[in-house]
Design a protein around this motif. Sequence first.
Motif, PDB file in Angstrom:
ATOM      1  N   GLN A   3       2.875 -17.972   7.314  1.00  0.00           N
ATOM      2  CA  GLN A   3       3.886 -18.691   6.306  1.00  0.00           C
ATOM      3  C   GLN A   3       3.820 -17.388   4.797  1.00  0.00           C
ATOM      4  O   GLN A   3       2.486 -16.287   4.307  1.00  0.00           O
ATOM      5  CB  GLN A   3       2.141 -19.139   5.614  1.00  0.00           C
ATOM      6  N   LEU A   4       4.626 -18.037   4.055  1.00  0.00           N
ATOM      7  CA  LEU A   4       4.720 -17.241   2.795  1.00  0.00           C
ATOM      8  C   LEU A   4       4.371 -18.120   2.131  1.00  0.00           C
ATOM      9  O   LEU A   4       5.537 -18.509   1.727  1.00  0.00           O
ATOM     10  CB  LEU A   4       6.052 -16.467   2.981  1.00  0.00           C
ATOM     11  N   VAL A   5       3.985 -17.613   0.697  1.00  0.00           N
ATOM     12  CA  VAL A   5       4.126 -18.246  -0.028  1.00  0.00           C
ATOM     13  C   VAL A   5       4.773 -17.215  -1.852  1.00  0.00           C
ATOM     14  O   VAL A   5       4.167 -16.450  -1.755  1.00  0.00           O
ATOM     15  CB  VAL A   5       2.786 -19.149  -1.139  1.00  0.00           C
ATOM     16  N   GLU A   6       6.094 -17.280  -2.350  1.00  0.00           N
ATOM     17  CA  GLU A   6       6.225 -16.189  -3.688  1.00  0.00           C
ATOM     18  C   GLU A   6       5.721 -17.171  -4.582  1.00  0.00           C
ATOM     19  O   GLU A   6       5.280 -18.721  -5.262  1.00  0.00           O
ATOM     20  CB  GLU A   6       7.899 -16.713  -3.336  1.00  0.00           C
ATOM     21  N   ALA A  23       2.200 -13.662  -0.594  1.00  0.00           N
ATOM     22  CA  ALA A  23       1.180 -14.021  -0.090  1.00  0.00           C
ATOM     23  C   ALA A  23       1.409 -14.312   1.671  1.00  0.00           C
ATOM     24  O   ALA A  23       2.258 -15.671   1.644  1.00  0.00           O
ATOM     25  CB  ALA A  23       0.125 -15.103  -0.795  1.00  0.00           C
ATOM     26  N   ALA A  24       0.912 -14.182   2.547  1.00  0.00           N
ATOM     27  CA  ALA A  24       1.227 -13.902   3.367  1.00  0.00           C
ATOM     28  C   ALA A  24       0.340 -14.012   4.282  1.00  0.00           C
ATOM     29  O   ALA A  24      -0.551 -13.816   4.067  1.00  0.00           O
ATOM     30  CB  ALA A  24       1.848 -12.748   4.517  1.00  0.00           C
ATOM     31  N   PHE A  67      14.414  -1.792  -9.201  1.00  0.00           N
ATOM     32  CA  PHE A  67      13.766  -3.153  -8.527  1.00  0.00           C
ATOM     33  C   PHE A  67      12.252  -1.797  -7.625  1.00  0.00           C
ATOM     34  O   PHE A  67      13.014  -0.738  -7.046  1.00  0.00           O
ATOM     35  CB  PHE A  67      14.376  -4.051  -7.357  1.00  0.00           C
ATOM     36  N   THR A  68      11.888  -2.628  -7.437  1.00  0.00           N
ATOM     37  CA  THR A  68      10.984  -0.776  -6.197  1.00  0.00           C
ATOM     38  C   THR A  68       9.472  -2.209  -5.700  1.00  0.00           C
ATOM     39  O   THR A  68       8.852  -3.569  -6.200  1.00  0.00           O
ATOM     40  CB  THR A  68       9.517  -0.781  -7.160  1.00  0.00           C
ATOM     41  N   ILE A  69      10.070  -2.333  -4.312  1.00  0.00           N
ATOM     42  CA  ILE A  69       9.562  -3.005  -3.040  1.00  0.00           C
ATOM     43  C   ILE A  69       8.289  -1.788  -3.169  1.00  0.00           C
ATOM     44  O   ILE A  69       7.554  -0.913  -2.776  1.00  0.00           O
ATOM     45  CB  ILE A  69      10.097  -3.690  -2.112  1.00  0.00           C
ATOM     46  N   SER A  70       6.604  -3.227  -2.535  1.00  0.00           N
ATOM     47  CA  SER A  70       5.499  -2.406  -1.908  1.00  0.00           C
ATOM     48  C   SER A  70       4.864  -3.404  -0.909  1.00  0.00           C
ATOM     49  O   SER A  70       4.566  -4.855  -1.235  1.00  0.00           O
ATOM     50  CB  SER A  70       4.713  -2.041  -3.598  1.00  0.00           C
ATOM     51  N   LYS A  75      -4.471  -6.831   2.173  1.00  0.00           N
ATOM     52  CA  LYS A  75      -4.318  -8.574   0.911  1.00  0.00           C
ATOM     53  C   LYS A  75      -3.191  -9.391   1.463  1.00  0.00           C
ATOM     54  O   LYS A  75      -2.859 -10.008   1.536  1.00  0.00           O
ATOM     55  CB  LYS A  75      -4.282  -7.823  -0.471  1.00  0.00           C
ATOM     56  N   ASN A  76      -2.710  -8.674   2.742  1.00  0.00           N
ATOM     57  CA  ASN A  76      -1.179  -9.560   2.898  1.00  0.00           C
ATOM     58  C   ASN A  76       0.047 -10.072   1.622  1.00  0.00           C
ATOM     59  O   ASN A  76      -0.050 -11.203   2.254  1.00  0.00           O
ATOM     60  CB  ASN A  76      -1.698 -10.345   4.393  1.00  0.00           C
ATOM     61  N   THR A  77      -0.731  -8.624   1.210  1.00  0.00           N
ATOM     62  CA  THR A  77       0.669  -9.036  -0.007  1.00  0.00           C
ATOM     63  C   THR A  77       2.032  -8.085  -0.314  1.00  0.00           C
ATOM     64  O   THR A  77       1.878  -7.346  -0.422  1.00  0.00           O
ATOM     65  CB  THR A  77      -0.737  -9.191  -1.879  1.00  0.00           C
TER      66      THR A  77
END
Length: 121
Positions: A3-6, A23-24, A67-70, A75-77
């Motif tokens: 489950q992935l919630v943006e 949130a994963a 953009f920066t991804i992290s 927290k599985n975030t």
Amino acid sequence: QVQLVESGGGSVQAGGSLRLSCAASGSINNKNCMGWFRQVPGKEREGVASIDSAGGTRYADSVMGRFTISKDNAKNTLLLEMNSLKIEDAAMYYCERGDYCTPWPSGNQYWGQGTQVTVSP
């Protein structure tokens, strides 16, 4: 199951910033590839950024330097910091999980419902 919630989308003026979160839960582990893609109605999806199990990152040319991804494994975030937004960045943004990065998440892919980003002049 995954489950992935943006969250974090919204409206911003060009030049502004937004921070997207994902949130994963479910079958997620540190070996997965996580990423973001975006899509505008009538157009194909576009890979934006990805991060692999070692923390290696890849970006689309169109967002490089802005953009920066992290990710926070504890927290599985998954996060996407978006700066210097342009009108052409407006889209629905989706968080995605895959078994590996090619460079975008691939293999047994899951994605969320998306969060809308609107950029005005």
